[in-house]
Design an enzyme around this catalytic site. Structure first.
Site, PDB file in Angstrom:
ATOM      1  N   ASP A 141       0.581  -1.412   0.175  1.00  0.00           N
ATOM      2  CA  ASP A 141       0.416   0.012   0.355  1.00  0.00           C
ATOM      3  C   ASP A 141       1.076   0.756  -0.256  1.00  0.00           C
ATOM      4  OD1 ASP A 141      -1.555   1.957   0.963  1.00  0.00           O
ATOM      5  OD2 ASP A 141      -1.953   1.638   2.707  1.00  0.00           O
ATOM      6  N   LYS A 166       2.620  11.260  -3.345  1.00  0.00           N
ATOM      7  CA  LYS A 166       1.762  10.723  -4.222  1.00  0.00           C
ATOM      8  C   LYS A 166       0.792  11.296  -4.809  1.00  0.00           C
ATOM      9  CE  LYS A 166      -1.971   6.823  -3.137  1.00  0.00           C
ATOM     10  NZ  LYS A 166      -1.809   6.387  -2.344  1.00  0.00           N
ATOM     11  N   GLU A 176      -7.152   0.554  -4.262  1.00  0.00           N
ATOM     12  CA  GLU A 176      -6.972   0.837  -2.782  1.00  0.00           C
ATOM     13  C   GLU A 176      -8.707   0.367  -2.309  1.00  0.00           C
ATOM     14  OE1 GLU A 176      -5.384   4.611  -2.335  1.00  0.00           O
ATOM     15  OE2 GLU A 176      -3.831   3.893  -2.811  1.00  0.00           O
ATOM     16  N   ASP A 184     -12.811   5.337   1.588  1.00  0.00           N
ATOM     17  CA  ASP A 184     -11.395   5.260   1.587  1.00  0.00           C
ATOM     18  C   ASP A 184     -11.347   7.016   1.915  1.00  0.00           C
ATOM     19  OD1 ASP A 184      -9.195   5.016   1.533  1.00  0.00           O
ATOM     20  OD2 ASP A 184      -8.658   3.487  -0.214  1.00  0.00           O
TER      21      ASP A 184
END
Lengths: 407, 598
Positions: free
Chosen positions: B8, B70, B171, B193
């Site tokens: 992850d 990211k 994810e 999420d």
């Protein structure tokens, strides 16, 4: 037991198939020969079964190897078993021309749950992840096409509005199953029907494009409209392909290439699932093919025996038994082979017993079994078997002597 | 069977898991933590630091400490998201020649892929230390709402890190896998999420080992970092009003503020009010000023309320396009650290009308799911299939700035779609095709994936050539294009230049650099070992010398003294050859002294 393939009693045998009647000739017993559904798989009766029973497995778990006529398909470096290849071939052949229902192997009446179940089941079989990083050769593209189509079919049929539009487009307003290629071939009024359908569909298309514009020109609606345009072409193509396979199948039958013929007839059935003749021919070709192949294996086994290649003889015998599990002869010969040349007396006994079970009126088989019992020190069984021999043929002095000895 | 790890790769923290006999387990790092900060720093001596060690020195080395990269992955420098990031990070971001982002640290520029690769390499190393074997195969997760550029860039980062990324998965989907494997009944699951930098929501149907994503949506620029940003702004504004100093202009102060804001936010999950104290944060007229400010949960909720509302709005849209009502959802799964905030939980429970599931640690569930998927791919015996979807519509620009959609969003992947192109002029030899991703009807409002030229079209009157272009989205969600002349059946060679992607040459250079760096690191390790050995022996000789002095000749003593000083020099220079020769000479000296002593 060292080799699990040498286990006797390999498949359940329908007692009605041979019963107490001894098959006289080797090759012409296909009419009585009842194929079990597992062996027929996708081709045989699936369409009818699916129509009447939506919970039936959508795709056969495995297609028996016998159908595959190619020699050693595994030699081409592709990581697929022959049953997998066959399943992919059958599923992808003519997929462009199938209705969404045919793609999902569902009846028109299937409910939402059945559609979802069929989709999940087919996904488990054809999703590219199930073949992850395998060398697939030409099957890669076929799988992609299948999964793409399965998805498209599911997307449209799982949407109530989309399904309604689709049904109207493909099956016409009355909802009658006019899409069956068989009906189209069978009836003379093929053209008027088609015209009727075309008109209905043009109307539907008008309504759809109006709605599609309102909905911001969604692509999916366009796709469905396109389906109609292709429809005439599809029908004709379906029929033509089915016919071509029928002709090729018949040609192959004439040449004696029964396995190849079976494949063609199966294709013809897939193209046109209600073509009864294709179904009958398929069964016949398959049965004949099995007979021929069984006999071939048997001959190989006999030759191997002569040259004292016991391993090869046993293997070929096993194949013969696998091809034709209803024939006592193969079991009997296999059983004798095992009993005489190996230490696996029990296995041999089982095979001999199986031969008698299949053909209870055969004196020779019964005699062989009786001897085997006697040698293995099972006198009461041996006695019963010798008695049966004498009952079948009272002149068998060997049996009478044996009985005297045992008593 | 090769081990496959699940990674992850988060905005703020990363986590790695592996499938063991009983199921996937999270692998702790050397410090014993289940997650590792996605932070890369360059120390003054040029050494690269990753993880907790990088985070610890962030305040003293703010400009060389890179975090939250990211948020830049696969984005153009000119995009509004990057402009927004520029203001809030202490390191500098530059524009690369092709319009992508580069970050500057340790005296040089790095692509975003390289920085991500450094984090991935750390995760790889954590797994290798734990498993005691080399690990190459990995499943890496990305936010569901990542577009093609972002996915491709993530995959490239994996390549740079020396990983064989066998799958990129979403994810929320990964979370559902980890969560749903143990249950057998058919259900609808919603995954909410909210991570450090991104927000995703997915609706799934689960039945007999099949995980079907029905609909997914999200915002790749909405996450915990934005929650922190609101606190930073609040603290900085009130400090400005009080003292007339803007703390955001001082990079070190900003970094301290950022840490304080994150801590305050976390504490507010279980406290009603927190005190933020940052002594010596600034100076005014030569006098130090301290920041002292209290923040209540109510005030915090006021600051971030609209962010949470946006998440709920996106959830509503997602369920609508899945054709579900909130009441149709059997279970709601919260993923990502930011879902610990009570306001988020309350609003989610309010919208779905049910209590949320908190079975698995939201920081770990994604990596666990990734490990699951990895196992399912390599282990044929595993009865699990994931049917994921593409989060955005794929289309091409049409004349007049419109968009023609080819693959609508929420289409199950892998998928492909063919489209015929023709020419508009006689003897036209090339057609330009602009590939877009997004939902807007206007080309300019969508993400530009790339442009390519269909060239080498044979001369013909306009409208005659029929070139079939197939757009495919693979199971990683990555787009590829191939073209075929429908008349001749000839495959067309086309060049598709996706923006922000690395060229093969660049990729190779980075891979070489990684290998060089590893070799260098290994060498440094072995030099360090040599230094220790020389040092130990040097000490032993020194220890022996006083007692041996009486029995050896003056000449011998001189030679030993020379050897000792030479060894000192070698230890200082860290020169491998000098160290080796010193070691053997020390050994000799040690032998003679020890012998003499007896």
């Amino acid at each position: 037991m060292a080799d699990p393939r040498l286990r006797p009693s390999l498949s359940p045998v329908d007692p009605t198939a041979s019963g107490d009647v001894e098959p006289v000739e080797e090759y012409d017993d296909f009419e009585e020969f009842e194929l079990d559904d597992d062996a027929v798989g996708v081709a045989g009766t699936f369409f009818d079964d699916v129509l009447s029973n939506p919970s039936m497995p959508a795709v056969p778990a495995a297609i028996p190897e016998h159908i595959d006529s190619r020699a050693n398909p595994e030699d081409d470096g592709i990581d697929l078993r022959s049953d997998q290849r066959m399943a992919i071939d059958v599923a992808s052949d003519g997929i462009e021309n199938k209705t969404f229902y045919e793609i999902l192997l569902l009846p028109r009446s299937a409910d939402e749950k059945a559609i979802k179940r069929a989709y999940y089941k087919l996904s488990k079989e054809y999703h590219p992840d199930k073949f992850y990083r395998k060398t697939l050769g030409p099957y890669k593209e076929k799988l992609e096409v299948i999964f793409n189509k399965v998805n498209e079919a599911y997307r449209v049929l799982s949407d109530i509005e989309g399904r309604g539009d689709y049904d109207m487009l493909v099956f016409g307003k009355d909802g009658k199953d006019a899409a069956s290629p068989t009906e189209a071939t069978a009836t003379v009024n093929f053209v008027p029907d088609a015209v009727k359908k075309k008109n209905a569909a043009t109307e539907a298309k008008k309504g759809m494009s109006a709605r599609a514009t309102a909905a911001g020109g969604k692509v999916r609606k366009g796709q469905k409209a396109k389906f109609l345009q292709d429809f005439q072409k599809q029908l004709a193509s379906n029929i033509a392909r089915g016919r071509k396979h029928m002709t090729m199948g018949e040609g192959a039958m004439d040449k004696g290439a029964f396995a190849e013929a079976a494949t063609h007839f199966q294709m013809a059935m897939t193209m046109d699932p209600r073509n009864k003749r294709a179904k009958i021919m398929f069964k016949r070709a398959q049965a004949t093919s099995r007979n021929t192949r069984a006999e071939e294996h048997y001959n190989v086994a006999q030759q191997a025996l002569l040259s004292e290649d016991m391993k090869r003889a046993a293997e070929s015998m096993q194949k013969a038994v696998d091809c034709k599990p209803t024939k006592g002869k193969y079991y009997n010969e296999f059983g004798k082979l095992i009993s005489e040349h190996t230490l696996q007396q029990r296995v041999g006994l089982e095979l001999l017993r199986k031969a008698v079970e299949l053909e209870p009126r055969n004196v020779e088989y019964t005699m062989d079994l009786a001897k085997a019992y006697e040698e293995l020190g099972m006198p009461s069984n041996a006695v019963r078997a010798y008695e049966r021999v004498l009952h079948l043929d009272s002149k068998r002095s060997v049996a009478a002597k044996a009985l005297k000895r045992l008593r | 069977m090769d081990k496959v790890i699940g990674i992850d790769l988060g905005t703020t923290n990363s986590c790695v898991a592996v499938f063991e006999s009983k199921g996937p387990v999270v692998i702790p790092n050397r410090g014993g933590y289940q997650t590792t900060p996605s932070i890369v720093a360059f120390a003054e001596n040029g050494k690269r630091l990753v993880g907790h060690i990088a985070k610890r020195q962030a305040v003293t080395n703010a400009t060389n400490t890179i975090f939250g990269v990211k948020r830049l992955v696969g984005r153009r420098f000119q995009s509004p998201e990057v402009t927004k990031t520029l203001d809030i990070v202490p390191y500098s971001i530059e524009e690369a020649e092709d319009g992508a982002c580069m970050v500057r640290a340790g005296g040089r520029s790095f692509t975003v892929q390289e920085i991500s690769a450094f984090v991935l390499m750390e995760m790889k190393k954590i797994a290798e230390d734990y498993l005691g074997e080399e690990v190459v195969k990995a499943v890496v997760t990305v936010p569901a709402y990542f577009n093609d550029n972002q996915r491709a860039a993530t995959k490239q980062a994996g390549q740079v890190a020396g990983l064989d990324v066998i799958r990129i998965i979403n994810e929320p989907t990964a979370a559902a896998l980890a969560y749903g494997m143990e249950r057998s009944e058919t259900r609808n699951l919603a995954v909410f999420d909210l991570g450090g930098g991104t927000f995703d929501v997915s609706a799934l149907a689960i039945q007999e080992g099949v995980f079907e994503v029905v609909s997914t949506s999200g915002d790749t620029f909405l996450g915990g970092t934005d929650f922190d940003g609101r606190i930073i702004d609040y603290l900085a504004e009130s400090f400005l009003a009080q003292h007339g100093i803007n703390l955001r202009e001082d990079k070190v102060a900003l970094q301290r503020l950022r840490e304080a804001a994150e801590n305050a936010k976390c504490e507010l999950s279980f406290k009603r009010t927190v005190e933020v104290t940052l002594p010596f944060i600034a100076t005014k007229d030569g006098q130090p000023i301290h920041l002292q400010q209290s923040l209540s949960r109510a005030r915090f909720e006021e600051l971030v309320g609209d962010l949470v509302d946006r998440c709920i709005e996106i959830s509503r849209n997602t369920l609508e396009s899945a054709g579900l009502n909130p009441t149709d959802v059997n279970e709601v799964l919260l993923v990502g650290g930011q879902t610990r905030t009570p306001l988020v939980q309350a609003k989610v429970e309010d919208y779905f009308g049910r209590a949320v599931s908190k079975g698995i640690n939201p920081d770990e569930v994604v990596a666990l799911g990734a490990a699951f998927q990895g196992q399912a791919l390599v282990d044929e015996g595993m009865e699990m299939l994931l049917l994921d979807v593409t989060p955005m519509s794929l289309g091409i620009a049409t004349v007049g700035g419109g968009v023609s959609t080819l693959i609508p969003k929420n289409t199950t992947i892998p998928t492909q779609k063919s489209h015929s192109f023709t020419t508009v002029h006689d003897n036209q030899s090339a057609v330009k095709i602009v590939v877009l991703q997004g939902e807007s009807g206007k080309a300019a409002e969508n993400q530009l994936l790339g442009e390519f030229l269909l060239s080498g079209i044979r001369p013909a009157p306009k409208g005659v050539p029929d070139i079939e272009v197939t757009f495919a989205i693979d199971a990683d969600g990555i787009v590829s294009v191939k073209a075929r002349d429908a008349d001749t059946g000839k495959e067309q060679s086309i060049t598709v230049a996706m923006s922000g992607g690395l060229s093969d040459a660049d990729l190779q250079r980075m891979i070489d650099e990684r290998v060089d760096y590893m070799v260098q690191e290994k060498e440094q390790e072995s030099v360090q070992e040599l230094v220790y050995k020389v040092e130990t022996l040097h000490q032993k000789v020194l220890d022996l010398l006083p007692s041996a002095e009486a029995v050896i000749t003056g000449e011998q003593l001189h030679a030993i003294m020379d050897t000792l000083s030479e060894a000192k020099g070698a230890m200082n220079s860290r020169d491998e050859t000098a160290l080796r020769s010193s070691y053997s000479r020390l050994n000799e000296a040690h032998g003679s002294l020890a012998g003499a002593d007896i």
